[in-house]
Write a protein that holds these residues in place. Structure first.
Motif, PDB file in Angstrom:
ATOM      1  N   HIS A  63      -1.265  -0.126   7.285  1.00 41.57           N
ATOM      2  CA  HIS A  63      -0.419   0.515   6.288  1.00 41.57           C
ATOM      3  C   HIS A  63      -1.141   0.496   4.939  1.00 41.57           C
ATOM      4  CE1 HIS A  63       0.547  -3.794   6.206  1.00 41.57           C
ATOM      5  NE2 HIS A  63       0.875  -3.639   4.941  1.00 41.57           N
ATOM      6  N   PRO A  64      -0.783   1.414   4.035  1.00 38.47           N
ATOM      7  CA  PRO A  64      -1.524   1.550   2.780  1.00 38.47           C
ATOM      8  C   PRO A  64      -0.896   0.754   1.635  1.00 38.47           C
ATOM      9  CG  PRO A  64      -0.044   3.392   3.001  1.00 38.47           C
ATOM     10  CD  PRO A  64       0.169   2.529   4.227  1.00 38.47           C
ATOM     11  N   HIS A  65      -1.705   0.499   0.597  1.00 39.85           N
ATOM     12  CA  HIS A  65      -1.226  -0.004  -0.692  1.00 39.85           C
ATOM     13  C   HIS A  65      -2.092   0.597  -1.795  1.00 39.85           C
ATOM     14  CE1 HIS A  65       1.637  -2.884   0.854  1.00 39.85           C
ATOM     15  NE2 HIS A  65       0.718  -3.543   1.529  1.00 39.85           N
ATOM     16  N   PRO A 258       5.111   0.901 -18.025  1.00 38.43           N
ATOM     17  CA  PRO A 258       6.058   1.572 -17.120  1.00 38.43           C
ATOM     18  C   PRO A 258       5.695   1.321 -15.660  1.00 38.43           C
ATOM     19  CG  PRO A 258       5.296   3.075 -18.828  1.00 38.43           C
ATOM     20  CD  PRO A 258       4.431   1.856 -18.923  1.00 38.43           C
ATOM     21  N   ILE A 259       6.714   1.257 -14.815  1.00 40.24           N
ATOM     22  CA  ILE A 259       6.507   1.082 -13.383  1.00 40.24           C
ATOM     23  C   ILE A 259       7.138   2.251 -12.641  1.00 40.24           C
ATOM     24  CG2 ILE A 259       7.145  -0.281 -11.350  1.00 40.24           C
ATOM     25  CD1 ILE A 259       6.947  -2.777 -13.032  1.00 40.24           C
ATOM     26  N   ALA A 260       6.354   2.882 -11.783  1.00 40.51           N
ATOM     27  CA  ALA A 260       6.851   3.887 -10.850  1.00 40.51           C
ATOM     28  C   ALA A 260       6.419   3.439  -9.458  1.00 40.51           C
ATOM     29  CB  ALA A 260       6.298   5.268 -11.179  1.00 40.51           C
ATOM     30  N   GLY A 261       7.366   3.049  -8.651  1.00 34.63           N
ATOM     31  CA  GLY A 261       7.033   2.513  -7.340  1.00 34.63           C
ATOM     32  C   GLY A 261       7.850   3.134  -6.235  1.00 34.63           C
ATOM     33  N   GLN A 262       7.238   3.267  -5.095  1.00 34.39           N
ATOM     34  CA  GLN A 262       7.941   3.720  -3.896  1.00 34.39           C
ATOM     35  C   GLN A 262       7.178   3.233  -2.677  1.00 34.39           C
ATOM     36  OE1 GLN A 262       8.943   7.894  -3.718  1.00 34.39           O
ATOM     37  NE2 GLN A 262       9.376   7.824  -1.528  1.00 34.39           N
ATOM     38  N   GLY A 263       7.860   2.516  -1.798  1.00 37.39           N
ATOM     39  CA  GLY A 263       7.223   2.027  -0.587  1.00 37.39           C
ATOM     40  C   GLY A 263       6.017   1.167  -0.910  1.00 37.39           C
ATOM     41  N   PHE A 277       0.494   9.237  -2.623  1.00 37.30           N
ATOM     42  CA  PHE A 277       0.930   9.721  -1.313  1.00 37.30           C
ATOM     43  C   PHE A 277       0.003  10.829  -0.817  1.00 37.30           C
ATOM     44  CE2 PHE A 277       5.005   7.668  -2.348  1.00 37.30           C
ATOM     45  CZ  PHE A 277       5.312   7.106  -1.117  1.00 37.30           C
ATOM     46  N   TYR A 278      -0.409  11.719  -1.719  1.00 40.83           N
ATOM     47  CA  TYR A 278      -1.322  12.790  -1.325  1.00 40.83           C
ATOM     48  C   TYR A 278      -2.660  12.224  -0.864  1.00 40.83           C
ATOM     49  CZ  TYR A 278      -4.391  16.840  -1.612  1.00 40.83           C
ATOM     50  OH  TYR A 278      -5.310  17.809  -1.308  1.00 40.83           O
ATOM     51  N   ASP A 279      -3.194  11.278  -1.621  1.00 39.81           N
ATOM     52  CA  ASP A 279      -4.485  10.693  -1.254  1.00 39.81           C
ATOM     53  C   ASP A 279      -4.411   9.972   0.085  1.00 39.81           C
ATOM     54  OD1 ASP A 279      -5.534  11.684  -3.586  1.00 39.81           O
ATOM     55  OD2 ASP A 279      -5.521   9.761  -4.658  1.00 39.81           O
ATOM     56  N   LYS A 284      -7.930   9.525   2.015  1.00 36.83           N
ATOM     57  CA  LYS A 284      -8.802   8.962   1.003  1.00 36.83           C
ATOM     58  C   LYS A 284      -8.740   7.422   0.934  1.00 36.83           C
ATOM     59  CE  LYS A 284      -8.971  13.108  -1.843  1.00 36.83           C
ATOM     60  NZ  LYS A 284      -8.717  13.716  -3.174  1.00 36.83           N
ATOM     61  N   PHE A 285      -7.860   6.813   1.694  1.00 37.77           N
ATOM     62  CA  PHE A 285      -7.798   5.340   1.728  1.00 37.77           C
ATOM     63  C   PHE A 285      -8.709   4.765   2.795  1.00 37.77           C
ATOM     64  CE2 PHE A 285      -4.811   6.066  -1.285  1.00 37.77           C
ATOM     65  CZ  PHE A 285      -3.726   5.217  -1.403  1.00 37.77           C
ATOM     66  N   GLY A 286      -9.445   5.618   3.465  1.00 38.89           N
ATOM     67  CA  GLY A 286     -10.341   5.135   4.511  1.00 38.89           C
ATOM     68  C   GLY A 286      -9.658   5.101   5.861  1.00 38.89           C
ATOM     69  N   VAL A 287     -10.342   4.504   6.822  1.00 39.49           N
ATOM     70  CA  VAL A 287      -9.820   4.411   8.185  1.00 39.49           C
ATOM     71  C   VAL A 287      -9.938   2.964   8.659  1.00 39.49           C
ATOM     72  CG1 VAL A 287     -10.379   6.800   8.778  1.00 39.49           C
ATOM     73  CG2 VAL A 287     -12.079   5.005   9.166  1.00 39.49           C
ATOM     74  N   MET A 288      -9.106   2.621   9.597  1.00 27.68           N
ATOM     75  CA  MET A 288      -9.151   1.297  10.205  1.00 27.68           C
ATOM     76  C   MET A 288      -9.937   1.360  11.507  1.00 27.68           C
ATOM     77  SD  MET A 288      -7.414  -0.838   8.274  1.00 27.68           S
ATOM     78  CE  MET A 288      -7.106  -2.170   9.401  1.00 27.68           C
ATOM     79  N   ASN A 289     -10.832   0.401  11.703  1.00 31.99           N
ATOM     80  CA  ASN A 289     -11.586   0.334  12.955  1.00 31.99           C
ATOM     81  C   ASN A 289     -10.707  -0.216  14.075  1.00 31.99           C
ATOM     82  OD1 ASN A 289     -13.921   1.239  11.663  1.00 31.99           O
ATOM     83  ND2 ASN A 289     -14.465  -0.862  10.988  1.00 31.99           N
TER      84      ASN A 289
END
Length: 289
Positions: A63-65, A258-263, A277-279, A284-289
């Motif tokens: 999952h992403p962060h 300011p904080i804008a957060g979701q998930g 979310f678009y990235d 663009k967050f890479g891939v998991m092996n």
């Protein structure tokens, strides 16, 4: 010396499952009164839970962060980590995993191979720590902090000791590298001990009783799995342990942005959140092996 007064004490709420490996209670979240917790965004506590041996590792899949850090403190059991930047590791009792998601990362958290095969008790804390705007899009980082490398400060009169995970305690520097001034102190207090702790003026401050109970400032008692929110003013906290006690103290200089957060994303604006979310959707967050 000015005593840091208590604002509020409350018990850990009912737990919920994160994946199939982590039954956690959410002690606080930035979505409610976030300015009182800053720079901390969220705290989850997984109380001691016995897991039986299984074939496939329990946990949370990839999952992403973006925009903050995740900090996992293991009290019992073993948790493994793997991310899209090639970092991997396993923490056991006393260890800490400090992952800076920053510009974006995929990771998964799961029970170690040993715990999967043999079973065992899992107890842990996970914190989300906000990043100042200037660092939200820096390169992700992973810190594996082993128990033997975390400094201990012995308290006077055999009252116990403090593990300095991050920040500074009595001129002893913690091992974690941070992007804003904060303290993460893991206290182990002995029966009937009284200890004084210096809290930086201006820091938000809170404590969580992992085990046992403490009499705070000769005023109120916090029992096992109680969360204590402290006032913003004052520089001293007095704890009297009522048996062998483990307390996690968090303090931090508010970021005041300011904080804008979701998930899984915490940014400063809705536009940055939409970009996250678009990235993620475009790989663009890479891939998991």
């Amino acid at each position: 010396m000015t005593i840091r007064q208590i604002n509020h004490i409350y018990s850990a709420p009912n737990s919920h499952w994160v994946g199939n490996g982590f039954p956690v209670s959410t002690l606080f979240s930035y979505q409610e009164n976030g300015e009182k917790h800053s720079p901390f965004l969220l705290m989850d506590y997984a109380e001691p839970t016995l897991f039986k041996p299984v074939t496939n590792a329990r946990g949370v899949g990839a999952h992403p962060h973006r925009g903050f850090e995740t900090v996992t403190i293991a009290y019992q059991g073993e948790v493994s980590h793997h991310d899209s930047k090639g970092h991997a590791g396993t923490i056991t009792a006393g260890d800490v995993q400090w992952m800076t998601a920053a510009s974006g990362i995929l990771h998964k958290e799961y029970h170690s191979e040993k715990m999967t095969k043999e079973g065992g008790v899992l107890e842990m804390v996970q914190l989300w720590v906000n990043l100042p705007t200037a660092y939200k899009m820096t390169e992700p980082r992973y810190q594996a902090l082993k128990a033997e490398d975390i400094p201990h400060v012995e308290l006077p009169n055999n009252q116990g000791y403090v593990r300095v995970i991050a920040g500074d305690y009595a001129n002893t520097q913690g091992v974690a590298m941070t992007y804003s001034p904060l303290n993460v102190w893991d206290l182990r207090l002995n029966r009937a001990g009284v200890s004084h702790h210096s809290i930086p003026e201006g820091h938000n401050a809170m404590l969580f009783v992992i085990k046992g109970a403490v009499h705070i400032n000769d005023s109120e008692i916090a029992r096992q799995h109680d969360m204590v929110m402290l006032d913003n003013h004052g520089d001293t906290l007095i704890l009297e342990s009522m048996g062998d006690t483990t307390v996690l103290i968090l303090t931090g200089e508010p970021i005041n942005e300011p904080i804008a957060g979701q998930g899984p994303f915490v940014m400063n604006t809705q536009e940055e959140l939409q970009q996250a979310f678009y990235d993620y959707d475009t790989g663009k967050f890479g891939v998991m092996n």
